[in-house]
Design an enzyme around this catalytic site. Structure first.
Site, PDB file in Angstrom:
ATOM      1  N   ASP A   1     -57.295   5.975  17.716  1.00 26.19           N
ATOM      2  CA  ASP A   1     -56.276   6.262  18.716  1.00 26.19           C
ATOM      3  C   ASP A   1     -56.939   5.995  20.073  1.00 26.19           C
ATOM      4  O   ASP A   1     -58.168   5.912  20.183  1.00 26.19           O
ATOM      5  CB  ASP A   1     -55.768   7.702  18.606  1.00 26.19           C
TER       6      ASP A   1
HETATM    7  C1  BGC Z   1     -51.073   7.907  21.166  1.00 25.13           C
HETATM    8  C2  BGC Z   1     -50.800   6.827  20.130  1.00 25.13           C
HETATM    9  C3  BGC Z   1     -50.466   5.544  20.838  1.00 25.13           C
HETATM   10  C4  BGC Z   1     -51.592   5.154  21.774  1.00 25.13           C
HETATM   11  C5  BGC Z   1     -51.323   3.894  22.546  1.00 25.13           C
HETATM   12  C6  BGC Z   1     -52.114   7.466  22.181  1.00 25.13           C
HETATM   13  O1  BGC Z   1     -52.256   8.399  23.193  1.00 25.13           O
HETATM   14  O2  BGC Z   1     -51.509   9.076  20.519  1.00 25.13           O
HETATM   15  O3  BGC Z   1     -49.757   7.219  19.276  1.00 25.13           O
HETATM   16  O4  BGC Z   1     -50.219   4.532  19.891  1.00 25.13           O
HETATM   17  O5  BGC Z   1     -51.777   6.208  22.712  1.00 25.13           O
HETATM   18  O6  BGC Z   1     -50.289   4.079  23.455  1.00 25.13           O
END
Ligand code: BGC
Length: 732
Positions: A229
């Site tokens: 993530d």
């Molecule tokens: C979120 C993800 C997301 C990523 C990119 C993160 O903060 O938890 O679900 O895909 O950001 O935006």
């Protein structure tokens, strides 16, 4: 692309560079070797492609794309074909914009209705999540675009999500939180998985060897790549060693650290090559399936979004058949959400919709409408309420739009409660006082408290956050153009306090204990026999369905066998409609705690008036199993299981039983610490122990005997030397 040849040609530095993104939303290219860069972006309700590749400002100038209903709503369709079609449509838009990987679906669980991202996850039931997630992944990937199933794993809250440790026992992890991932990996082969920010039982997910290398890659055979993530990697070298392939976002700043670790032998060639092989494998698939989609077919895609929204909307209550409304009626449409649609949640899934249906306009196409905003924000505005009540007087019916506001449901924080804004409740109250025919349309991504008005209105239609076509979908449902067929993908409890995680959500900065274990959602409410407001799987129709003729393909099963559960569903009403028939399994007597029932199959069936269809749902061994920590696998315990077929988890229409004769030994071996009673009740030892008792002349009719029964056999011997033979028998 000959991946093995490329790997042989790459320098160590080039390999290490590939293990982190090049920018916020892309991977590195290696031009020298013809490896292109790929773009990855959110997901999951449609494509949110930021206007800028360089910045973390995810909302900056996002490109227009079709906003689908949220995942919780997609799950409420219980229609895999439709969810697959949504995925295929989103893939087309990804192709149009040159996006190679869509960051979704999210398949985390719903421990608590408060979870800030519950709207972005399918269901409180891991099996339903797994089926819906697989359908979505199949859909997107059939369009030549990768998915990233997230957030692996045990990321059920927003509070402290970047640091907290989810403390989960192994059985719960396997049966509830890992299950959707497992099903999707095995059924749909997602190209990528995104690991979560949080720790699991003390270890950061980005370097959780046991779950990344162990469970995901070795045990399930996941062949794609694992990305982090955004910002989840704390210890890069540990991540590289523990199975994380791609650190996001980029540009990576820790290449030198990994190089040094490599030189010191902490990171091996084999590890580097495995990461690179996986990353190149995905890049290759993306490159090979790249298509030129010159124009967005916005209208056609909008229609797909509308179909999904219509099947997702759940008719919770319809007293006296208030709905569907008569076309041409005089109707008051109240609540600001009728004019400014509430259609999506906040955070990384927040999109710029290509089109947007306004509920008020769509309703006005069917009826004579007057409109009052009723509220401006969350605090009551007496003038707006009064004006709305005036408009409601004397109308054939009143439709009130209420729900959580944008501020209430978002990534990044959890909800404080499950109540609706005071201004919305006051509006309903005022209107219900002057008109008996009130239908409330509710918007939210997760369970909300409907009790304040549940009894004073005749109809409640839960529209979730229905995406850009929600406005017309709602109108079609209210006026009977479409017969509602959505069913709740999560329980609406009577009170937040009834939720099993109530005392342990969201934990503290260090940890959150999943103290309810496997008893999540209806698994808890049904086992505890607690009343709920609307049960899991509930949803009404404008017609009625009758269930009959349950037959099982066998009355006895063995390991490896399957059971065909067959029954008839008839449409008894005058309208065509769709029913979601649900198949639950109950373990009648188990040696471990088990829920009252668990969903193990379902089918969505379309029926013309008077029509009957025969439905068959197949259950395999897994449907009867539980995770056995000492065997380290799912296993079945010999015994009788009930097969329950119904229209919701609380509306079981048919049942039958089957005997499963299992070769699995799910019980732990007994120890001298186990009680005499346990030794006597266990068929592996009963006769031996009985004989030892006889030899010691123990009188089982004596009033002392029940006291002995509760004692560990080890102690019995110490207390009563005559029982020496007993511990010898127990030790065998
Ligand atoms: C979120 C993800 C997301 C990523 C990119 C993160 O903060 O938890 O679900 O895909 O950001 O935006």
């Amino acid at each position: 692309m000959d991946i093995e040849a490329i790997i042989r040609n790459m320098t160590v530095e080039e390999k290490i560079r590939l293990l982190a993104g090049a920018s916020f939303w892309s991977t590195h290219a290696v031009e020298r070797l013809g490896i292109p860069s790929v773009v990855l972006t959110d997901g999951p309700h449609g494509l949110r492609l930021s206007g800028s590749d360089e910045t973390g400002d995810i909302l900056a100038n996002a490109k227009p794309a079709t906003a689908f209903p949220i995942e919780a709503a997609m799950a409420a369709t219980w229609n895999e074909r439709l969810v697959e079609e949504a995925g295929r449509t989103i893939a087309e838009e990804c192709q149009h914009y040159g996006v190679g990987i869509l960051l979704g679906p999210g398949v985390n669980g719903k421990r608590s209705p408060l979870g800030g991202r519950n709207f972005e996850y399918y269901s409180e039931d891991p099996y339903l999540s797994g089926r819906m997630g697989s359908a979505f992944v199949r859909g997107v990937q059939s369009g030549g675009v990768g998915t990233s199933v997230k957030h692996f794993v045990a990321n059920e809250q927003e509070t402290n999500r970047m640091v907290v440790s989810s403390e989960v026992d192994e059985r719960t992890l396997r049966e509830i939180y890992l299950l959707p991932f497992e099903m999707i990996v095995k059924d749909a082969q997602p190209w990528t998985i995104m690991c979560a920010y949080n720790k699991v039982n003390g270890t950061q997910m980005a370097n959780h060897d046991g779950l990344l290398n162990g469970v995901l890659k070795n045990e399930w055979g996941f062949e794609g790549l694992v990305m982090s993530d955004w910002g989840a990697v704390e210890d890069k070298t540990a991540s590289v060693r523990c199975g994380l392939d791609l650190e996001m976002p980029g540009p990576g700043a820790r290449d030198a650290e990994v190089l040094e670790a490599y030189r010191n032998g902490l990171v091996t060639d084999e590890q580097l090559d495995d990461h690179v092989r996986r990353i190149l494998g995905v890049i290759q698939k993306i490159a090979a399936s790249k298509r030129d989609v010159p124009a967005l077919e916005a209208d056609r895609h909008h229609e797909v979004a509308r179909k999904v929204a219509e099947e997702a909307i759940v008719l919770l209550k319809n007293e006296g058949g208030l709905l569907p409304l008569a076309k041409g009626a005089n109707i008051a449409v109240l609540g600001k959400f009728a004019e400014i649609p509430r259609f999506q949640g906040g955070g990384s899934s927040h999109m710029n919709p290509a089109k947007l249906d306004i509920p008020l306009d769509a309703l006005s196409a069917f009826a004579h409408t007057v409109y009052g905003a009723g509220y401006a924000d969350e605090s009551p505005d007496e003038e707006l309420i009064e004006e709305a009540a005036e408009l409601a007087k004397g109308k054939d019916a009143v439709i009130v739009f209420v729900g959580t506001t944008e501020k209430i449901e978002s990534e990044g924080y959890d909800r404080a409660d499950i109540g609706l804004p005071e201004s919305h409740l006051r509006l309903i109250e005022a209107v219900a006082r002057v008109n008996p025919n009130v239908a409330v349309v509710t918007h939210s991504g997760s369970a909300i408290d409907l009790r304040p008005f549940e009894r004073s209105v005749r109809a409640i239609v839960h529209a979730w956050l229905p995406g850009q076509a929600g406005g017309s979908a709602i109108a079609n449902i209210l006026f009977g153009e479409t017969n509602p067929s959505g069913k709740l993908s999560e329980t609406f409890p009577l009170a937040l306090e009834h939720n099993p995680s109530y005392l342990s959500f969201p934990g503290d900065i260090a940890s959150v204990r999943y103290s309810e274990g496997i008893f999540v959602g209806y698994r808890y409410y049904d086992t505890k026999k607690l009343d709920v407001l609307y049960p899991f799987g509930h949803g009404l129709s404008y017609t009625e369905f009758q269930y009959a003729n349950l037959r099982l393909s066998a009355d006895r099963l063995e390991n490896g066998g399957t059971l065909q559960v067959t029954f008839d569903v008839t449409n008894r009403g005058a309208r065509a409609g769709k029913e979601v028939a649900q198949v639950y399994v109950r373990d009648i007597k188990a040696s471990v705690p088990k829920p009252d029932k668990e969903l193990k199959g379902f089918a969505k069936i379309g029926l013309a008036p008077g029509e009957t269809k025969t439905v068959t749902v197949e259950l395999d061994e897994r449907a009867f199993s539980h995770y056995c920590p000492h065997l380290r696998r799912f296993a079945v315990e010999t015994g009788v299981f009930a097969i329950l077929v119904g229209s919701s988890s609380r509306d079981i229409r048919l049942s039958a039983t089957v005997f499963f004769h299992s070769g699995d030994e799910t019980r732990l071996p007994l120890t001298p610490d186990h009680s005499l009673k346990e030794w006597l009740e266990d068929d592996r030892s009963a006769s031996r122990i009985r004989e030892a008792l006889r030899n010691a002349n123990v009188d089982e009719a004596s009033p002392l005997f029940p006291i002995l029964l509760g004692m560990p056999v080890r102690k019995l011997r110490l207390l009563f030397p005559a029982l020496e033979g007993l511990s010898a028998a127990a030790a065998e």
